[in-house]
Design an enzyme around this catalytic site. Structure first.
Site, PDB file in Angstrom:
ATOM      1  N   GLU A 133       0.835  -1.202   0.000  1.00 57.09           N
ATOM      2  CA  GLU A 133       0.000   0.000   0.000  1.00 57.09           C
ATOM      3  C   GLU A 133       0.875   1.259   0.000  1.00 57.09           C
ATOM      4  OE1 GLU A 133      -3.979   1.555   2.400  1.00 57.09           O
ATOM      5  OE2 GLU A 133      -2.520   0.286   3.443  1.00 57.09           O
ATOM      6  N   LYS A 185      -9.541   2.434  -3.288  1.00 57.41           N
ATOM      7  CA  LYS A 185      -9.966   1.799  -2.035  1.00 57.41           C
ATOM      8  C   LYS A 185     -11.338   2.314  -1.603  1.00 57.41           C
ATOM      9  CE  LYS A 185      -7.977   1.175   2.632  1.00 57.41           C
ATOM     10  NZ  LYS A 185      -6.729   1.441   3.399  1.00 57.41           N
ATOM     11  N   CYS A 233      -5.966  -3.170   1.605  1.00 57.12           N
ATOM     12  CA  CYS A 233      -5.841  -3.131   3.058  1.00 57.12           C
ATOM     13  C   CYS A 233      -7.183  -3.293   3.776  1.00 57.12           C
ATOM     14  CB  CYS A 233      -5.105  -1.863   3.483  1.00 57.12           C
ATOM     15  SG  CYS A 233      -4.476  -1.949   5.193  1.00 57.12           S
TER      16      CYS A 233
END
Length: 280
Positions: free
Chosen positions: A44, A118, A155
């Site tokens: 990330e 995300k 994540c």
């Protein structure tokens, strides 16, 4: 003939500046290519520290355009050089005030295929991401690449099963999950959630975590990155919990059809009964 894809991932310590961090990943990519890898993914916001441990406006400086910023353009050159598909997680600046936690996907010939943003943005101690990122708004794309159909989930997304399923329904064969998660918060979940998602959705997952401690907080990123197959089994050993590491693994994509035929989870879905899942 079996459809075997040699895939790679990198868990790396923060070097202290963007230039040396990118250079480090380029060298890992060249090593992976020399070992026969055809796809590689990074952690990330790979070209920056995990600045979300604090809430300070100075850290907007890490953001850049996707795909027209310098990092993605440089990764396109790397993909052309190595002949690998490259998954590139960065801090995206769309326009002033519009920032996203993003991963670009670049094909083996250097073609920019698109990006994933995300969706699920945490806001808890050590992970003050809502200060920096807007929630993703591009859906769950799956990219047709030289090695197959590739998806990305980033994540904190991994705690939400809905996106994993969207990627499976769109035909993903391998999903990269670049992350930054620390020892005290989620180590127990780390080797539970992604294998469970691989089983439930019947594809391969590359789970990547950062490693070490960085200057903006106390988070102890514990690595232990891995590949997991559609039966929930680790492919080879899990990476170190203390040292940076390159993993290169052979993934037998024929296993996806075998598992889907045997377990038939997609056949037995009941979307007609799931309406309550999306009610406010």
């Amino acid at each position: 003939m079996a459809q075997v894809v040699r895939a790679a991932l990198v868990q790396a310590t923060w070097t202290g500046d963007t230039e040396s961090m990118i250079a480090k990943h380029e060298e890992y990519a060249r090593r992976a290519a020399a070992e026969g890898a055809k796809i590689i993914g990074f952690q990330e916001v790979f070209n920056a520290p995990y600045f979300c441990q604090v809430q300070e406006p100075e850290h907007y400086r890490w953001a850049e355009a996707v795909p027209d910023g310098p990092t993605v353009r440089r990764m396109q050159d790397l993909a052309r050089e190595t002949g690998m598909v490259v998954v590139v997680p960065v801090f995206e600046l769309e326009s002033e005030g519009f920032y996203y936690n993003t991963a670009a996907v670049i094909d083996a010939d250097g073609t920019y295929l698109g990006k994933y943003r995300k969706h699920h943005i945490p806001q808890v101690k050590g992970f003050w991401e809502k200060y920096y990122f807007r929630p993703g708004n591009l859906g769950w794309p799956v990219f047709d690449t030289a090695v197959g159909r590739i998806g990305v989930y980033i994540c904190y997304d991994r705690h939400f099963p809905e996106g994993w399923r969207q990627l499976g329904l769109a035909g993903a064969q391998l999903v990269y999950n670049p992350s930054a998660t620390h020892r005290g918060l989620s180590a127990y979940l780390w080797q539970l959630e992604q294998p469970a998602a691989a089983v439930a959705n019947e594809y391969f997952i590359a789970a990547i975590n950062r490693i070490g401690q960085e200057e903006y907080g106390d988070n102890d990123f514990y690595g232990t990155s891995y590949f997991v197959d559609p039966r929930g089994r680790f492919v080879g050993d899990v990476a170190s919990d203390k040292e940076e590491e390159l993993l290169v693994r052979d993934l037998d994509f024929d296993l996806i059809k075998e598992v889907r035929d045997q377990w038939a989870f997609y056949r037995d879905r009941r979307p007609d009964a799931y309406g309550g899942l999306v009610q406010p």
